[in-house]
Design a protein around this motif. Structure first.
Motif, PDB file in Angstrom:
ATOM      1  N   SER A   2      -6.202   1.043   5.994  1.00  0.00           N
ATOM      2  CA  SER A   2      -6.514  -0.154   5.183  1.00  0.00           C
ATOM      3  C   SER A   2      -4.797  -1.333   5.435  1.00  0.00           C
ATOM      4  CB  SER A   2      -6.638  -0.308   4.091  1.00  0.00           C
ATOM      5  OG  SER A   2      -5.487   0.160   3.214  1.00  0.00           O
ATOM      6  N   TYR A   3      -5.063  -2.495   5.617  1.00  0.00           N
ATOM      7  CA  TYR A   3      -3.673  -2.953   5.163  1.00  0.00           C
ATOM      8  C   TYR A   3      -2.976  -3.508   4.253  1.00  0.00           C
ATOM      9  CZ  TYR A   3      -6.456  -5.735   9.461  1.00  0.00           C
ATOM     10  OH  TYR A   3      -6.697  -5.431  10.848  1.00  0.00           O
ATOM     11  N   CYS A   4      -3.361  -2.706   3.091  1.00  0.00           N
ATOM     12  CA  CYS A   4      -2.312  -2.407   2.092  1.00  0.00           C
ATOM     13  C   CYS A   4      -1.309  -1.678   2.718  1.00  0.00           C
ATOM     14  CB  CYS A   4      -2.699  -2.185   0.626  1.00  0.00           C
ATOM     15  SG  CYS A   4      -4.192  -3.951  -0.005  1.00  0.00           S
ATOM     16  N   GLN A   5      -2.040   0.035   3.661  1.00  0.00           N
ATOM     17  CA  GLN A   5      -1.688   1.061   3.352  1.00  0.00           C
ATOM     18  C   GLN A   5      -0.738   0.920   4.272  1.00  0.00           C
ATOM     19  OE1 GLN A   5      -4.352   3.147   4.741  1.00  0.00           O
ATOM     20  NE2 GLN A   5      -4.715   4.150   2.482  1.00  0.00           N
ATOM     21  N   HIS A  65       3.293  -8.412  -4.260  1.00  0.00           N
ATOM     22  CA  HIS A  65       2.150  -9.185  -4.847  1.00  0.00           C
ATOM     23  C   HIS A  65       0.625  -8.984  -4.097  1.00  0.00           C
ATOM     24  CE1 HIS A  65       0.147 -13.241  -6.775  1.00  0.00           C
ATOM     25  NE2 HIS A  65       0.607 -13.418  -5.659  1.00  0.00           N
ATOM     26  N   LEU A  66       0.984  -9.367  -3.045  1.00  0.00           N
ATOM     27  CA  LEU A  66       0.163  -9.288  -1.606  1.00  0.00           C
ATOM     28  C   LEU A  66      -0.915  -8.216  -1.910  1.00  0.00           C
ATOM     29  CD1 LEU A  66       1.404 -10.749   1.089  1.00  0.00           C
ATOM     30  CD2 LEU A  66      -0.030 -11.215  -0.256  1.00  0.00           C
ATOM     31  N   GLN A  67      -0.368  -6.715  -2.360  1.00  0.00           N
ATOM     32  CA  GLN A  67      -0.392  -5.451  -1.964  1.00  0.00           C
ATOM     33  C   GLN A  67      -1.703  -5.560  -3.625  1.00  0.00           C
ATOM     34  OE1 GLN A  67       2.922  -2.740  -1.468  1.00  0.00           O
ATOM     35  NE2 GLN A  67       2.554  -2.164   0.455  1.00  0.00           N
ATOM     36  N   LYS A  68      -0.775  -6.644  -4.644  1.00  0.00           N
ATOM     37  CA  LYS A  68      -1.475  -6.222  -5.679  1.00  0.00           C
ATOM     38  C   LYS A  68      -3.154  -6.152  -5.804  1.00  0.00           C
ATOM     39  CE  LYS A  68       2.068  -5.657  -8.366  1.00  0.00           C
ATOM     40  NZ  LYS A  68       3.130  -6.692 -10.134  1.00  0.00           N
ATOM     41  N   LYS A  69      -2.968  -8.029  -4.492  1.00  0.00           N
ATOM     42  CA  LYS A  69      -4.280  -8.521  -4.351  1.00  0.00           C
ATOM     43  C   LYS A  69      -5.946  -8.176  -3.660  1.00  0.00           C
ATOM     44  CE  LYS A  69      -2.992 -13.057  -6.559  1.00  0.00           C
ATOM     45  NZ  LYS A  69      -3.971 -14.171  -6.107  1.00  0.00           N
ATOM     46  N   GLY A  70      -5.125  -7.201  -2.387  1.00  0.00           N
ATOM     47  CA  GLY A  70      -6.237  -6.484  -1.817  1.00  0.00           C
ATOM     48  C   GLY A  70      -5.953  -6.753  -0.386  1.00  0.00           C
TER      49      GLY A  70
END
Length: 179
Positions: A2-5, A65-70
């Motif tokens: 995923s993009y978060c990973q 912040h972006l990782q928390k958002k999804g």
């Protein structure tokens, strides 16, 4: 992955010294704020563009912040990074992992080059030799019916075969038929 990973994997690379300058970070933040879909609100964008805080702190906070958002928000960050800092985007560790081919996967491109490295002239030469041998074998049969048919075919093919070649073949057929 995923993009978060991917963003978690790339975080140290992005926040290390002199990777991103202030202008690029501001452009990325503005793009995340202004482009549809709006990823950052106006207040968030002001917070991440605040010149009083250090660049390292602002960038770390933005990535967290972006990782928390999804995943969608992280994907938009990568898109903004690609638009505003393409060289850095291509050098990301997660991009290098994506570009590395799987060793178990077959590479058909190499096989295709190896099979087609001779080109069309080689194919035409082989085809011409095969057609010539087939014609000689067909005409060298002792059956007179075959020679008559071959003479008719060669007689009506000045366009396909050059006139000189046709005349040589006709002389050869006449010599065979006399024997």
């Amino acid at each position: 992955q995923s993009y978060c990973q991917r963003l978690q994997h790339d975080m140290y690379f992005l926040t290390s010294t002199s990777r991103l300058n202030e202008q690029v970070v501001d452009k990325v933040v503005l793009q995340l704020n202004r482009v549809y879909p709006q990823i950052l609100t106006n207040e968030e964008a002001e917070k991440f563009r605040n010149p009083k805080a250090s660049l390292h702190t602002r960038l770390s906070d933005l990535l967290k912040h972006l990782q928390k958002k999804g995943d969608r928000h992280c994907q938009e960050f990568y898109r903004a990074l690609q638009i505003n800092a393409e060289q850095l985007f291509n050098d990301l560790p997660s991009r290098k992992i994506l570009k590395t081919p799987d060793p178990t996967e077959l590479d058909t491109g190499k096989e295709q080059c190896m099979l087609n490295d001779r080109g069309p002239v080689f194919f035409l030469a082989c085809f011409s030799v095969a057609a010539g041998l087939a014609l000689v074998w067909y005409c060298s049969n002792s059956d007179t019916k075959v020679i008559g048919r071959a003479r008719r075919i060669l007689g009506f093919s000045p366009i396909i075969i050059g006139r000189h070649v046709r005349n040589i073949c006709m002389l050869y057929l006449e010599d065979i038929s006399r024997d």
